[in-house]
Design a protein around this motif. Structure first.
Motif, PDB file in Angstrom:
ATOM      1  N   LEU A 200      -5.474  -0.946 -12.823  1.00 39.27           N
ATOM      2  CA  LEU A 200      -5.077  -0.320 -11.564  1.00 39.27           C
ATOM      3  C   LEU A 200      -5.346   1.183 -11.548  1.00 39.27           C
ATOM      4  O   LEU A 200      -5.445   1.787 -10.480  1.00 39.27           O
ATOM      5  CB  LEU A 200      -3.594  -0.576 -11.298  1.00 39.27           C
ATOM      6  CG  LEU A 200      -3.203  -2.050 -11.078  1.00 39.27           C
ATOM      7  CD1 LEU A 200      -1.697  -2.181 -10.941  1.00 39.27           C
ATOM      8  CD2 LEU A 200      -3.909  -2.620  -9.867  1.00 39.27           C
ATOM      9  N   TYR A 206     -10.931  -1.607 -10.994  1.00 42.13           N
ATOM     10  CA  TYR A 206     -10.122  -2.165  -9.910  1.00 42.13           C
ATOM     11  C   TYR A 206     -11.017  -2.956  -8.954  1.00 42.13           C
ATOM     12  O   TYR A 206     -10.693  -4.071  -8.550  1.00 42.13           O
ATOM     13  CB  TYR A 206      -9.396  -1.060  -9.157  1.00 42.13           C
ATOM     14  CG  TYR A 206      -8.668  -1.559  -7.924  1.00 42.13           C
ATOM     15  CD1 TYR A 206      -7.423  -2.155  -8.039  1.00 42.13           C
ATOM     16  CD2 TYR A 206      -9.264  -1.464  -6.671  1.00 42.13           C
ATOM     17  CE1 TYR A 206      -6.768  -2.647  -6.907  1.00 42.13           C
ATOM     18  CE2 TYR A 206      -8.627  -1.960  -5.545  1.00 42.13           C
ATOM     19  CZ  TYR A 206      -7.378  -2.550  -5.667  1.00 42.13           C
ATOM     20  OH  TYR A 206      -6.743  -3.043  -4.552  1.00 42.13           O
ATOM     21  N   ASN A 207     -12.173  -2.372  -8.610  1.00 38.99           N
ATOM     22  CA  ASN A 207     -13.113  -3.073  -7.734  1.00 38.99           C
ATOM     23  C   ASN A 207     -13.638  -4.350  -8.396  1.00 38.99           C
ATOM     24  O   ASN A 207     -13.788  -5.384  -7.736  1.00 38.99           O
ATOM     25  CB  ASN A 207     -14.279  -2.149  -7.369  1.00 38.99           C
ATOM     26  CG  ASN A 207     -13.852  -0.995  -6.477  1.00 38.99           C
ATOM     27  OD1 ASN A 207     -12.902  -1.119  -5.711  1.00 38.99           O
ATOM     28  ND2 ASN A 207     -14.541   0.128  -6.583  1.00 38.99           N
ATOM     29  N   ILE A 210     -10.977  -7.073  -8.065  1.00 43.44           N
ATOM     30  CA  ILE A 210     -10.923  -7.718  -6.746  1.00 43.44           C
ATOM     31  C   ILE A 210     -12.037  -8.749  -6.620  1.00 43.44           C
ATOM     32  O   ILE A 210     -11.821  -9.873  -6.122  1.00 43.44           O
ATOM     33  CB  ILE A 210     -11.016  -6.675  -5.612  1.00 43.44           C
ATOM     34  CG1 ILE A 210      -9.819  -5.713  -5.674  1.00 43.44           C
ATOM     35  CG2 ILE A 210     -11.082  -7.363  -4.256  1.00 43.44           C
ATOM     36  CD1 ILE A 210      -8.471  -6.388  -5.544  1.00 43.44           C
ATOM     37  N   VAL A 221      -7.584  -9.757  -0.757  1.00 42.67           N
ATOM     38  CA  VAL A 221      -8.101  -8.442  -0.370  1.00 42.67           C
ATOM     39  C   VAL A 221      -7.520  -7.307  -1.211  1.00 42.67           C
ATOM     40  O   VAL A 221      -8.079  -6.218  -1.262  1.00 42.67           O
ATOM     41  CB  VAL A 221      -7.837  -8.154   1.127  1.00 42.67           C
ATOM     42  CG1 VAL A 221      -8.617  -9.122   1.999  1.00 42.67           C
ATOM     43  CG2 VAL A 221      -6.339  -8.217   1.439  1.00 42.67           C
ATOM     44  N   ASN A 222      -6.370  -7.542  -1.878  1.00 39.81           N
ATOM     45  CA  ASN A 222      -5.754  -6.445  -2.611  1.00 39.81           C
ATOM     46  C   ASN A 222      -4.732  -6.996  -3.600  1.00 39.81           C
ATOM     47  O   ASN A 222      -4.302  -8.150  -3.515  1.00 39.81           O
ATOM     48  CB  ASN A 222      -5.058  -5.485  -1.635  1.00 39.81           C
ATOM     49  CG  ASN A 222      -4.809  -4.124  -2.238  1.00 39.81           C
ATOM     50  OD1 ASN A 222      -5.147  -3.868  -3.398  1.00 39.81           O
ATOM     51  ND2 ASN A 222      -4.210  -3.226  -1.473  1.00 39.81           N
ATOM     52  N   THR A 224      -1.176  -5.322  -5.650  1.00 35.53           N
ATOM     53  CA  THR A 224      -0.296  -4.166  -5.803  1.00 35.53           C
ATOM     54  C   THR A 224       0.751  -4.446  -6.880  1.00 35.53           C
ATOM     55  O   THR A 224       0.948  -5.591  -7.285  1.00 35.53           O
ATOM     56  CB  THR A 224       0.422  -3.830  -4.481  1.00 35.53           C
ATOM     57  OG1 THR A 224       1.232  -4.950  -4.100  1.00 35.53           O
ATOM     58  CG2 THR A 224      -0.574  -3.509  -3.393  1.00 35.53           C
ATOM     59  N   SER A 238      -3.376 -11.439   0.620  1.00 28.01           N
ATOM     60  CA  SER A 238      -4.454 -12.346   1.011  1.00 28.01           C
ATOM     61  C   SER A 238      -4.427 -12.572   2.510  1.00 28.01           C
ATOM     62  O   SER A 238      -3.357 -12.530   3.143  1.00 28.01           O
ATOM     63  CB  SER A 238      -4.294 -13.690   0.269  1.00 28.01           C
ATOM     64  OG  SER A 238      -5.146 -14.670   0.808  1.00 28.01           O
TER      65      SER A 238
END
Length: 362
Positions: A200, A206-207, A210, A221-222, A224, A238
């Protein structure tokens, strides 16, 4: 160049004797029948981070650490050569990137004796007389065994460790700084959600994370992190759901991929060991996951050792990216008439034997 050790020789360890892995490559695949030593090799490689620290011999333990008296005592006894026991020390050597050869030896002795129950409780971490035993019982002498372990590296005595047969946990020793970063990913690494803090905090990874997650669910999509009662809870956002879903709700394949992602980052400029690397990952995701894993290893200067029984998974790695073929070596382990044997193939040789010779090279 992601080759930190060029050669690895095991003189004696568990059921392995006189086994050499020569001309080690960036990515090294180890295969062979059951009980040929694949996982044992990874266990021994794990100690390279600092052989003189006993924790490095224990932290790669395959079993869940149940609190059982004698667990660590018996575990260390089982590291010594089958049939020889403590009369033959564990020993191995390796050649580093600078062509320097290093020697490591673990020897042990057992001493029988007696110890007061009170002292046994103190060593075991029991600080209180929970059962209200009278003093005469606390002073009762109990038969004990003590395993003394001596570790040396390059003929220089390292440290002595003492482990009693009544201990149910290992007394952690704060050791020296590791010589090299080494990460070990077990076949059950996906059973728990891994710590994603290193991912993170890095934009590139991080990319990558994903994209890996989208191999399992294209609507993600992300991700956290939220704090829950002193620990991090990872939440997946999502398009399929109105609210974030805990990562723990998702399948093992996705969690295994995240474990590999974190292990690669933590192994930067070091070594990554992955036992049964295909476990929990569906064949539909293997191409992307394995290609990403190997390319990231080269990028981060990580030497990789993989074990597997799966013909399909091995083929996925061998053929995942033609540009990586010269960086992959394939080792098949055999037991023959009590001897440990190794057959080494290059990536192209392994593919050729399968395609033209119709051979099962496992």
């Amino acid at each position: 160049m992601a080759v930190h050790i060029k050669e690895f020789y095991i003189g004696a360890f568990k059921g392995i004797k006189d086994l050499s892995l020569k001309e080690l490559n960036h990515i090294n695949i180890l295969t062979g029948n059951n009980n040929t030593g694949k996982t044992s090799i990874l266990e021994l490689l794990f100690t390279l981070s600092n052989p003189k620290e006993i924790n490095n011999w224990l932290n790669n333990e395959r079993v869940i650490p149940y609190l059982k008296p004698g667990r660590n005592f018996n575990y260390f006894l089982n590291l010594f050569p089958v049939d020889s026991g403590l009369t033959s020390p564990v020993n191995y050597s390796y050649t580093d990137i600078f062509d320097n050869k290093h020697y490591v030896q673990l020897s042990g002795t057992i001493e029988k004796g007696q110890m007061p129950l009170k002292e046994i409780n103190e060593i075991s971490g029991i600080r209180r007389n929970r059962n209200g035993l009278p003093d005469e019982e606390l002073n009762l002498l109990i038969d004990t065994k003590k395993l003394s372990l001596d570790v040396s590296e390059d003929s220089n005595f390292g440290k002595r460790y003492e482990i009693y047969d009544f201990e149910n946990t290992h007394r952690i020793v704060i050791g020296d700084k590791p010589n090299i970063s080494i990460s070990y990913v077990s076949p059950i690494a996906h059973s728990q959600v891994t710590n994603l803090s290193s991912v993170l905090s890095d934009v590139q990874f991080y990319n990558d994370m994903i994209l890996l997650l989208q191999e399992f669910d294209e609507n993600i999509v992300n991700i956290t992190s939220i704090e829950q009662s002193g620990y991090s809870e990872y939440m997946i956002i999502s398009n399929n759901h109105k609210s974030a879903i805990p990562l723990s709700f998702y399948g093992d394949g996705m969690k295994k991929s995240l474990s590999l992602l974190c292990a690669i980052i933590n192994s930067r400029n070091g070594i990554l060991l992955v036992d049964e690397f295909e476990t929990a990952i569906h064949t539909s995701a293997m191409d992307h996951v394995f290609s990403w894993l190997l390319k990231s290893a080269i990028k981060l200067n990580v030497q990789v050792f993989l074990t597997s029984h799966s013909k399909e998974a091995i083929n996925k790695v061998l053929r995942c990216d033609e540009s990586l073929s010269d960086k992959i070596s394939y080792y098949t382990l055999f037991n023959y008439e009590g001897k440990n044997l190794v057959r080494k193939l290059s990536c192209s040789e392994a593919i050729k034997l399968q395609d033209q010779g119709g051979m099962d090279i496992r």
